[in-house]
Design a protein around this motif. Structure first.
Motif, mmCIF file in Angstrom:
data_model
loop_
_atom_site.group_PDB
_atom_site.id
_atom_site.type_symbol
_atom_site.label_atom_id
_atom_site.label_comp_id
_atom_site.label_asym_id
_atom_site.label_seq_id
_atom_site.Cartn_x
_atom_site.Cartn_y
_atom_site.Cartn_z
ATOM 1 N N LEU A 40 53.248 47.056 40.939
ATOM 2 C CA LEU A 40 51.889 46.626 40.607
ATOM 3 C C LEU A 40 50.941 47.792 40.321
ATOM 4 O O LEU A 40 49.748 47.586 40.158
ATOM 5 N N ASP A 41 51.466 49.009 40.265
ATOM 6 C CA ASP A 41 50.599 50.195 40.265
ATOM 7 C C ASP A 41 49.817 50.439 38.988
ATOM 8 O O ASP A 41 49.060 51.393 38.904
ATOM 9 N N ASP A 42 49.932 49.562 37.997
ATOM 10 C CA ASP A 42 49.139 49.797 36.788
ATOM 11 C C ASP A 42 47.674 49.416 36.963
ATOM 12 O O ASP A 42 46.855 49.627 36.079
ATOM 13 N N GLY A 43 47.340 48.846 38.132
ATOM 14 C CA GLY A 43 45.951 48.555 38.448
ATOM 15 C C GLY A 43 45.447 47.211 37.961
ATOM 16 O O GLY A 43 44.306 46.858 38.216
ATOM 17 N N THR A 44 46.290 46.445 37.277
ATOM 18 C CA THR A 44 45.841 45.147 36.756
ATOM 19 C C THR A 44 46.267 43.984 37.635
ATOM 20 O O THR A 44 45.989 42.834 37.307
ATOM 21 N N HIS A 45 46.933 44.262 38.725
ATOM 22 C CA HIS A 45 47.451 43.218 39.608
ATOM 23 C C HIS A 45 46.782 43.262 40.976
ATOM 24 O O HIS A 45 47.431 43.134 42.012
ATOM 25 N N CYS A 46 45.497 43.438 40.983
ATOM 26 C CA CYS A 46 44.773 43.617 42.249
ATOM 27 C C CYS A 46 44.942 42.417 43.178
ATOM 28 O O CYS A 46 45.048 42.584 44.385
ATOM 29 N N ASP A 47 44.963 41.195 42.621
ATOM 30 C CA ASP A 47 45.128 40.008 43.472
ATOM 31 C C ASP A 47 46.465 40.028 44.198
ATOM 32 O O ASP A 47 46.534 39.721 45.390
#
Length: 144
Positions: free
Chosen positions: A76-83
């Protein structure tokens, strides 16, 4: 401009990341860290992104995340999966709170046993040993 963390051998990489070489190899076997190509007749080289990734893994471990959970966070580290990342952190927070509650119960029981040990007189059996042998049920029995 090339930074100090480019074109590193595994030994220098490990030192820059604050781990040992075996940790690097372990993370590679676990799929947490990619293994760079080995040019013909040469050695593998690592860069700043690799150092950052290992530091991420170590930081997550210090927060109590398992290697499987860390692998999920890395996905998830691309920052777009905060939820999704937040959901993982909420579960970890609940685990931590449960452990704290367990530790508080353990502290209470051990404190009572230590107090009983210090208060005993004469040839009476040690309260700690007796309770561990099951002679006397430990209060707050939830601390198992």
């Amino acid at each position: 401009m090339q930074t100090i963390f480019e074109n590193l051998t595994i030994g220098v990489f490990a030192k820059a990341a604050g781990v040992n070489v075996e940790t690097i190899r372990f993370y590679q076997r676990k799929g947490l860290l990619p293994e760079p190509d080995k040019p013909y007749g040469s050695i593998r080289r690592y860069g700043e992104a690799d150092v950052t990734r290992v530091r991420f893994v170590k930081s997550a471990q210090r927060l109590g995340f398992s290697l499987d959970e860390i692998a999920e966070l890395l996905r998830l580290d691309d920052g777009t999966h905060c939820d999704e990342a937040s959901h993982l952190a909420e579960h970890k927070l609940q685990d931590v709170r449960e452990k704290i509650a367990d530790l508080a119960r353990m502290e209470t029981v051990l404190s009572e046993l230590v107090r009983a040990c210090h208060a005993r007189k004469g040839n009476v059996s040690c309260p700690l040993i007796a309770s561990l042998q099951g002679e006397k049920e430990i209060s707050n029995s939830g601390a198992e």
